[in-house]
Design a protein around this motif. Structure first.
Motif, PDB file in Angstrom:
ATOM      1  N   CYS A 157     -16.870 -33.445  20.084  1.00 48.66           N
ATOM      2  CA  CYS A 157     -16.783 -33.424  21.552  1.00 48.66           C
ATOM      3  C   CYS A 157     -17.468 -35.024  21.924  1.00 48.66           C
ATOM      4  CB  CYS A 157     -17.463 -32.529  22.277  1.00 48.66           C
ATOM      5  SG  CYS A 157     -17.680 -32.705  24.068  1.00 48.66           S
ATOM      6  N   LEU A 158     -18.638 -35.320  21.535  1.00 44.63           N
ATOM      7  CA  LEU A 158     -19.358 -36.669  21.854  1.00 44.63           C
ATOM      8  C   LEU A 158     -18.472 -37.592  21.333  1.00 44.63           C
ATOM      9  CD1 LEU A 158     -22.945 -35.451  21.923  1.00 44.63           C
ATOM     10  CD2 LEU A 158     -21.841 -36.408  23.951  1.00 44.63           C
ATOM     11  N   ASP A 159     -17.974 -37.730  19.974  1.00 50.68           N
ATOM     12  CA  ASP A 159     -17.356 -38.925  19.273  1.00 50.68           C
ATOM     13  C   ASP A 159     -16.141 -38.989  20.075  1.00 50.68           C
ATOM     14  OD1 ASP A 159     -16.738 -40.642  17.367  1.00 50.68           O
ATOM     15  OD2 ASP A 159     -15.265 -38.868  16.286  1.00 50.68           O
ATOM     16  N   ASN A 160     -15.414 -37.920  20.370  1.00 50.22           N
ATOM     17  CA  ASN A 160     -14.068 -38.086  21.169  1.00 50.22           C
ATOM     18  C   ASN A 160     -14.483 -38.775  22.640  1.00 50.22           C
ATOM     19  OD1 ASN A 160     -12.321 -37.001  19.160  1.00 50.22           O
ATOM     20  ND2 ASN A 160     -12.641 -35.070  19.890  1.00 50.22           N
ATOM     21  N   ALA A 161     -15.484 -38.554  23.185  1.00 56.00           N
ATOM     22  CA  ALA A 161     -15.765 -38.920  24.542  1.00 56.00           C
ATOM     23  C   ALA A 161     -15.913 -40.659  24.244  1.00 56.00           C
ATOM     24  CB  ALA A 161     -16.934 -38.306  25.105  1.00 56.00           C
ATOM     25  N   ALA A 162     -16.830 -40.842  23.357  1.00 50.72           N
ATOM     26  CA  ALA A 162     -16.832 -42.272  22.855  1.00 50.72           C
ATOM     27  C   ALA A 162     -15.722 -43.007  22.427  1.00 50.72           C
ATOM     28  CB  ALA A 162     -17.922 -42.518  21.802  1.00 50.72           C
ATOM     29  N   LYS A 163     -14.643 -42.283  21.832  1.00 51.39           N
ATOM     30  CA  LYS A 163     -13.644 -43.117  21.246  1.00 51.39           C
ATOM     31  C   LYS A 163     -12.509 -43.086  22.295  1.00 51.39           C
ATOM     32  CE  LYS A 163     -11.625 -40.547  18.180  1.00 51.39           C
ATOM     33  NZ  LYS A 163     -10.338 -39.906  18.700  1.00 51.39           N
ATOM     34  N   ASP A 164     -12.547 -42.241  23.226  1.00 50.04           N
ATOM     35  CA  ASP A 164     -11.433 -42.297  24.489  1.00 50.04           C
ATOM     36  C   ASP A 164     -12.052 -42.724  25.957  1.00 50.04           C
ATOM     37  OD1 ASP A 164     -10.224 -40.814  22.322  1.00 50.04           O
ATOM     38  OD2 ASP A 164     -10.349 -38.817  23.305  1.00 50.04           O
ATOM     39  N   ALA A 165     -13.309 -43.139  25.687  1.00 46.69           N
ATOM     40  CA  ALA A 165     -13.943 -43.776  26.866  1.00 46.69           C
ATOM     41  C   ALA A 165     -13.865 -42.799  27.944  1.00 46.69           C
ATOM     42  CB  ALA A 165     -13.420 -45.158  27.207  1.00 46.69           C
ATOM     43  N   GLN A 166     -14.100 -41.451  27.958  1.00 44.60           N
ATOM     44  CA  GLN A 166     -14.151 -40.373  28.779  1.00 44.60           C
ATOM     45  C   GLN A 166     -15.266 -39.598  28.953  1.00 44.60           C
ATOM     46  OE1 GLN A 166     -11.319 -39.408  30.790  1.00 44.60           O
ATOM     47  NE2 GLN A 166     -10.354 -40.975  30.048  1.00 44.60           N
ATOM     48  N   ALA A 167     -15.832 -39.651  30.225  1.00 42.58           N
ATOM     49  CA  ALA A 167     -17.155 -38.956  30.259  1.00 42.58           C
ATOM     50  C   ALA A 167     -17.195 -37.416  30.006  1.00 42.58           C
ATOM     51  CB  ALA A 167     -17.673 -39.078  31.643  1.00 42.58           C
ATOM     52  N   THR A 168     -18.057 -36.931  29.459  1.00 44.15           N
ATOM     53  CA  THR A 168     -17.866 -35.575  29.066  1.00 44.15           C
ATOM     54  C   THR A 168     -19.429 -34.832  29.867  1.00 44.15           C
ATOM     55  OG1 THR A 168     -18.071 -33.709  27.289  1.00 44.15           O
ATOM     56  CG2 THR A 168     -19.437 -35.802  27.131  1.00 44.15           C
ATOM     57  N   ALA A 169     -19.450 -33.458  29.846  1.00 40.58           N
ATOM     58  CA  ALA A 169     -20.350 -32.828  30.498  1.00 40.58           C
ATOM     59  C   ALA A 169     -21.714 -32.930  29.735  1.00 40.58           C
ATOM     60  CB  ALA A 169     -20.049 -31.370  30.966  1.00 40.58           C
ATOM     61  N   GLN A 170     -22.694 -32.895  30.419  1.00 41.49           N
ATOM     62  CA  GLN A 170     -24.239 -32.691  29.830  1.00 41.49           C
ATOM     63  C   GLN A 170     -24.056 -31.296  28.958  1.00 41.49           C
ATOM     64  OE1 GLN A 170     -23.661 -33.629  32.871  1.00 41.49           O
ATOM     65  NE2 GLN A 170     -24.554 -35.764  32.809  1.00 41.49           N
ATOM     66  N   LEU A 171     -24.810 -31.345  27.770  1.00 43.75           N
ATOM     67  CA  LEU A 171     -24.755 -30.202  26.896  1.00 43.75           C
ATOM     68  C   LEU A 171     -25.405 -29.131  27.770  1.00 43.75           C
ATOM     69  CD1 LEU A 171     -25.884 -31.764  23.709  1.00 43.75           C
ATOM     70  CD2 LEU A 171     -23.933 -31.650  24.707  1.00 43.75           C
ATOM     71  N   GLU A 172     -24.442 -28.142  27.346  1.00 44.39           N
ATOM     72  CA  GLU A 172     -25.014 -26.490  28.060  1.00 44.39           C
ATOM     73  C   GLU A 172     -26.184 -25.966  27.212  1.00 44.39           C
ATOM     74  OE1 GLU A 172     -21.489 -24.159  28.518  1.00 44.39           O
ATOM     75  OE2 GLU A 172     -20.575 -25.421  29.934  1.00 44.39           O
ATOM     76  N   GLU A 173     -25.998 -26.436  25.797  1.00 40.64           N
ATOM     77  CA  GLU A 173     -26.712 -26.140  24.735  1.00 40.64           C
ATOM     78  C   GLU A 173     -28.113 -26.592  24.926  1.00 40.64           C
ATOM     79  OE1 GLU A 173     -23.985 -27.458  24.133  1.00 40.64           O
ATOM     80  OE2 GLU A 173     -22.650 -25.755  23.174  1.00 40.64           O
ATOM     81  N   SER A 174     -29.384 -25.736  25.037  1.00 40.19           N
ATOM     82  CA  SER A 174     -30.463 -26.621  24.828  1.00 40.19           C
ATOM     83  C   SER A 174     -30.810 -26.772  23.351  1.00 40.19           C
ATOM     84  CB  SER A 174     -31.589 -26.077  25.570  1.00 40.19           C
ATOM     85  OG  SER A 174     -31.597 -24.596  25.203  1.00 40.19           O
ATOM     86  N   LEU A 175     -30.548 -28.046  22.669  1.00 37.07           N
ATOM     87  CA  LEU A 175     -30.674 -28.042  21.251  1.00 37.07           C
ATOM     88  C   LEU A 175     -32.346 -28.627  21.076  1.00 37.07           C
ATOM     89  CD1 LEU A 175     -27.908 -30.594  20.749  1.00 37.07           C
ATOM     90  CD2 LEU A 175     -27.734 -28.228  20.306  1.00 37.07           C
ATOM     91  N   THR A 176     -32.635 -28.191  19.602  1.00 38.35           N
ATOM     92  CA  THR A 176     -34.046 -28.882  19.220  1.00 38.35           C
ATOM     93  C   THR A 176     -33.712 -30.278  19.316  1.00 38.35           C
ATOM     94  OG1 THR A 176     -33.496 -28.437  17.134  1.00 38.35           O
ATOM     95  CG2 THR A 176     -34.535 -26.656  18.331  1.00 38.35           C
ATOM     96  N   LEU A 177     -34.854 -31.070  19.166  1.00 40.53           N
ATOM     97  CA  LEU A 177     -34.685 -32.439  18.840  1.00 40.53           C
ATOM     98  C   LEU A 177     -34.054 -32.606  17.399  1.00 40.53           C
ATOM     99  CD1 LEU A 177     -35.077 -35.167  20.108  1.00 40.53           C
ATOM    100  CD2 LEU A 177     -37.619 -35.141  19.064  1.00 40.53           C
ATOM    101  N   GLU A 178     -34.492 -31.692  16.408  1.00 43.29           N
ATOM    102  CA  GLU A 178     -33.980 -32.160  15.224  1.00 43.29           C
ATOM    103  C   GLU A 178     -32.554 -31.474  15.177  1.00 43.29           C
ATOM    104  OE1 GLU A 178     -35.594 -28.961  12.733  1.00 43.29           O
ATOM    105  OE2 GLU A 178     -36.482 -30.372  11.123  1.00 43.29           O
ATOM    106  N   ASP A 179     -32.065 -30.762  15.820  1.00 43.61           N
ATOM    107  CA  ASP A 179     -30.652 -30.422  15.835  1.00 43.61           C
ATOM    108  C   ASP A 179     -29.838 -31.477  16.638  1.00 43.61           C
ATOM    109  OD1 ASP A 179     -30.359 -28.242  14.320  1.00 43.61           O
ATOM    110  OD2 ASP A 179     -30.303 -26.686  16.010  1.00 43.61           O
ATOM    111  N   ALA A 180     -30.425 -32.088  17.587  1.00 36.95           N
ATOM    112  CA  ALA A 180     -29.774 -33.234  18.345  1.00 36.95           C
ATOM    113  C   ALA A 180     -29.837 -34.404  17.242  1.00 36.95           C
ATOM    114  CB  ALA A 180     -30.768 -33.808  19.463  1.00 36.95           C
TER     115      ALA A 180
END
Ligand code: OOG
Ligand code: MG
Length: 257
Positions: A10-33
């Protein structure tokens, strides 16, 4: 919860297509981020991009205060992100780009995880004035620490000026960021952790911890010395660093005014 690969896509596509995406709903650990960041980079590498170095983030108070984040982060830089000094970028390829004045290092030797500032300096092949174009893929450029890490720490593009002698003392150099010839941010390289070499030491540690130690030829962006400035089509952007010179680029596209 989506798995980490889905978030990376999702984040890669947002960068590739220059389209904003929603903030993550998941609360990731720093390691997972950081796992998401690595997975999104893997997608870029599959498209033929190669890693050319790393960028450090939130190494100055000004940047931490502007974004409300108070921990140092890092991200990967690829060959596709490098903009030639004096070149131009296409505004349409970004979501809502900003620019910040930085110092760049290039390495002539690899750096281990643990290195002193003097040891790091001995591996430096050159130091240069630089500009980072950051572009959060999140709506309104708003994010938590783990959101921004997953988004490759907002890495988007970077411009590096002429390489200067690595022996140049860059601990306290005046830095001016101009847009269309008008000074917008004025600061000092000392704002970067007291001395940008400390950012290189931190980059060596973080990259090695992630299993990707810094190697000869890598470029390290030490982090913004001042707050970032919004960009708009038609602008000319320049950083001038005392004793080091300048780096600049223009933004294609029609001006709004
Ligand atoms: C995150 C990246 C921070 C820096 O130089 O501090 C950064 C952001 O502000 O979007 O690149
Ligand atoms: Mg930066």
């Amino acid at each position: 919860m989506r798995d980490l690969m889905e978030i990376a896509a999702c984040l890669d596509n947002a960068a590739k297509d220059a389209q904003a995406t929603a903030q993550l709903e998941e609360s990731l650990t720093l390691e997972d981020a950081y796992r998401v960041q690595a997975a999104s980079l893997a997608r870029r590498y599959e498209r033929g991009e190669t890693r050319v170095g790393v960028k450090m983030g939130f190494t100055s108070r000004a940047k931490m205060a502007q974004m409300g984040v108070d921990e140092m982060i890092w991200g990967r830089l690829t060959n596709k992100m490098l903009v030639e000094d004096g070149g131009s970028i296409d505004f349409a390829a970004y979501v809502h780009p900003r620019v910040e004045p930085e110092i760049a290092y290039v390495l002539k030797a690899p750096l281990p995880e643990k290195v002193t500032p003097a040891g790091a300096l001995a591996a430096v092949g050159g130091v240069a004035p630089a500009l980072e174009i950051i572009d959060s893929r999140y709506k309104d450029f708003k994010f938590s620490l783990t959101d921004v890490v997953a988004d490759n720490s907002s890495s988007s593009a970077f411009v590096v000026g002429p390489w200067a002698d690595p022996e140049t003392d860059v601990s306290n150099l005046g830095m001016v960021l101009e847009i269309d010839g008008e000074p917008r941010q004025i600061g000092s390289s000392a704002a970067i952790l007291g001395n940008p070499i400390r950012s290189l030491v931190a980059a060596a540690r973080l990259a090695a911890e992630a299993g990707e130690p810094l190697k000869a030829g890598d470029v390290v962006m030490a982090g913004g010395a001042t707050a970032a400035e919004h960009l708009a089509p038609g602008q000319h952007v320049r950083v001038t660093v005392q004793h080091l010179g300048k780096a600049e680029f223009t933004i294609d596209g029609a001006r709004a005014d």
